[in-house]
Design an enzyme around this catalytic site. Sequence first.
Site, PDB file in Angstrom:
ATOM      1  N   ASP A 263       0.742  -1.189   0.123  1.00 26.93           N
ATOM      2  CA  ASP A 263       0.030   0.094  -0.109  1.00 26.93           C
ATOM      3  C   ASP A 263       1.046   1.137   0.081  1.00 26.93           C
ATOM      4  OD1 ASP A 263       0.248   0.970   2.960  1.00 26.93           O
ATOM      5  OD2 ASP A 263       0.166  -1.264   2.849  1.00 26.93           O
TER       6      ASP A 263
ATOM      7  N   ASP B  10       0.604   3.594   2.268  1.00 26.05           N
ATOM      8  CA  ASP B  10       0.436   4.186   3.616  1.00 26.05           C
ATOM      9  C   ASP B  10      -0.553   5.045   3.564  1.00 26.05           C
ATOM     10  OD1 ASP B  10       1.279   3.950   6.544  1.00 26.05           O
ATOM     11  OD2 ASP B  10       2.524   5.571   6.355  1.00 26.05           O
TER      12      ASP B  10
END
Length: 277
Positions: A217, A219
Amino acid sequence: MAAPRKVKIGIIGGSGLDDPDILSDRKEITCSSSYGSPSDCLIEGKIKDVDCVLLARHGRKHNIMPSNVNYRANIFALKEQGCTHIVVTNACGSLKEEIKPGDIIFPDQFIDRTTKRESTFYDGKESSLKGVCHIPMHTPFCPETRQILIKTAKELKIPYHESGTIVVIEGPRFSTKAESHLFRSWKCDIIGMTTVPEVVLANELGICYATIAMATDYDCWRDDGASVCVEDVMATMKNNAAKATHILLKAIPAIAEKDWTDVWYKQEACAKSAVML
């Protein structure tokens, strides 16, 4: 004349990467030490005739959160089983646009933001290793092991980044947006929850340690309104797990083929000289 020392590789699997089926001739080993019991039983076996020991960092039921992992028991158990190397997998968030979810990163530096973990075997207790250990952390990850992992990813044509700084947070919560921007301002590349104190403890015992970090991802620093969530992380992890497994299966025989005598001597001499009695 003593028999030449053999490579034996400890594998610490994170989320989705603790599948014992990667090993042949498997057997389970239950053990404990003065540092307690590891996260789960050790699974000893072989990958293409190379002796390996697999350990699920969070337990095979994934019921141990990052702060509660007994890192000392895990690393000590692998040392007791004769592991000369520890190769681990970690899920991580990306703090750089160019590190895309699904990419593999081989970190070479870390910044420690953990606060609750036992980070040394030399804690002054009667049952612990004796002395005070000021282990150098200039080069925390074994460069020679990293280079084999990097070469393997390149040969497999897996998207990778051959270096990076991982900031390690306590967890289990994810970052605030302010924290994410702060870590970016520190020039961190990825963010995770388990590299420290694993890498520190491995160095204290003179073990070659390297990480296969898997970006899941971005973040929460981007301005597109997206934030990291467990559902997205797990979806990306399924794809990443296959990539990391391919790297392990190809890299482990390459690690076993190398003459590690000089590397081991330097690692163990450094660990020994760091202890003040």
